[in-house]
Design a protein around this motif. Structure first.
Motif, PDB file in Angstrom:
ATOM      1  N   VAL A  53       9.727   1.269   3.981  1.00  0.00           N
ATOM      2  CA  VAL A  53       9.157   1.826   5.229  1.00  0.00           C
ATOM      3  C   VAL A  53       8.192   0.527   5.922  1.00  0.00           C
ATOM      4  O   VAL A  53       8.148   0.524   7.056  1.00  0.00           O
ATOM      5  N   ASP A  54       7.808  -0.338   5.030  1.00  0.00           N
ATOM      6  CA  ASP A  54       7.148  -1.718   5.626  1.00  0.00           C
ATOM      7  C   ASP A  54       8.113  -2.393   6.421  1.00  0.00           C
ATOM      8  O   ASP A  54       7.578  -2.916   7.545  1.00  0.00           O
ATOM      9  N   TRP A  55       9.296  -2.505   5.926  1.00  0.00           N
ATOM     10  CA  TRP A  55      10.188  -3.286   6.753  1.00  0.00           C
ATOM     11  C   TRP A  55      10.523  -2.728   8.201  1.00  0.00           C
ATOM     12  O   TRP A  55      10.518  -3.198   9.223  1.00  0.00           O
ATOM     13  N   MET A  56      10.826  -1.454   8.147  1.00  0.00           N
ATOM     14  CA  MET A  56      10.885  -0.639   9.108  1.00  0.00           C
ATOM     15  C   MET A  56       9.834  -0.668  10.183  1.00  0.00           C
ATOM     16  O   MET A  56       9.908  -0.845  11.482  1.00  0.00           O
ATOM     17  N   ALA A  57       8.566  -0.682   9.535  1.00  0.00           N
ATOM     18  CA  ALA A  57       7.124  -0.738  10.155  1.00  0.00           C
ATOM     19  C   ALA A  57       7.073  -2.109  11.078  1.00  0.00           C
ATOM     20  O   ALA A  57       6.467  -2.219  12.220  1.00  0.00           O
TER      21      ALA A  57
END
Lengths: 54, 149
Positions: B14-18
């Motif tokens: 999720v942090d990668w996508m964020a």
């Protein structure tokens, strides 16, 4: 009834009382939502499947 | 398994996508908030005068500006209503402080739903550490969804 109580709104997701809508921060928002429910609605966070730590 | 250089992204998917980093899979083909957000939105600092920011924004065809620090971390938002305030006032007094921000991976469908429900004409898109990606306009989201059909 105090003014603070009169202006409180309820989150459309969990029903918790909130001071102001976390999304638009406008008073009397018809779709008032708390920060937690907003983030879940947008899938910016996921509800933990268990109450315990694992 | 044949992989030569493997890294573990500790903060998770999720942090990668964020952070707006590339993704694969079926959903990766659909535009998301970060794709549609306008990266050329005018920015300003807390200590500028509102009148100066309004002039600059208008010259670029904008009726909004995002208040950031030197690392582009979002501090506030100036929509048309705030920009119309006293031109001598400092931005930090006039802005909407700590506006709700949205991550770049949020789907357009969900963003449009939220923006219509809450009558938001625009919404700032940031990474999970608060850095500005761009300003998402409701009209752009609606147009992009129409194009997707």
């Amino acid at each position: 009834m105090t003014e603070a109580t009169a202006t409180r709104e309820k989150c459309k997701g969990c029903g918790r009382e909130i001071e102001v809508c976390s999304c638009c921060e406008e008073p009397h928002c018809p779709a008032a939502i708390c920060f937690g429910c907003l983030n879940q609605e947008l899938k910016q966070t996921l509800r933990q499947p268990h109450a315990h730590g694992g | 398994m044949g992989f030569g250089d493997v890294s573990d992204y500790v903060d998770g998917k999720v942090d990668w996508m964020a952070a707006g980093l590339p993704t694969e899979g079926t959903n990766a083909q659909h535009p998301r908030a970060g794709d549609v957000a306008r990266k050329d939105v005018p920015t300003c600092s807390l200590t500028e005068k509102l009148g100066d920011v309004k002039t600059r924004a208008k010259a670029q065809g904008w009726d909004a500006a995002v208040v950031v620090n030197e690392e582009r971390v979002v501090f506030g938002l100036l929509r048309a209503k705030e920009l119309d305030g006293d031109p001598q006032q400092l931005v930090e007094k006039a802005m909407r402080p700590g506006p709700s921000t949205y991550r770049p991976y949020v789907s357009l469908h969900e963003m449009l739903h939220t923006m219509v429900d809450h009558k938001l004409v625009n919404a700032p898109v940031t990474t999970s550490d608060g850095r500005l990606v761009g300003l998402l306009l409701q009209t752009d989201v609606a147009a992009a969804m129409e194009k997707e059909k």
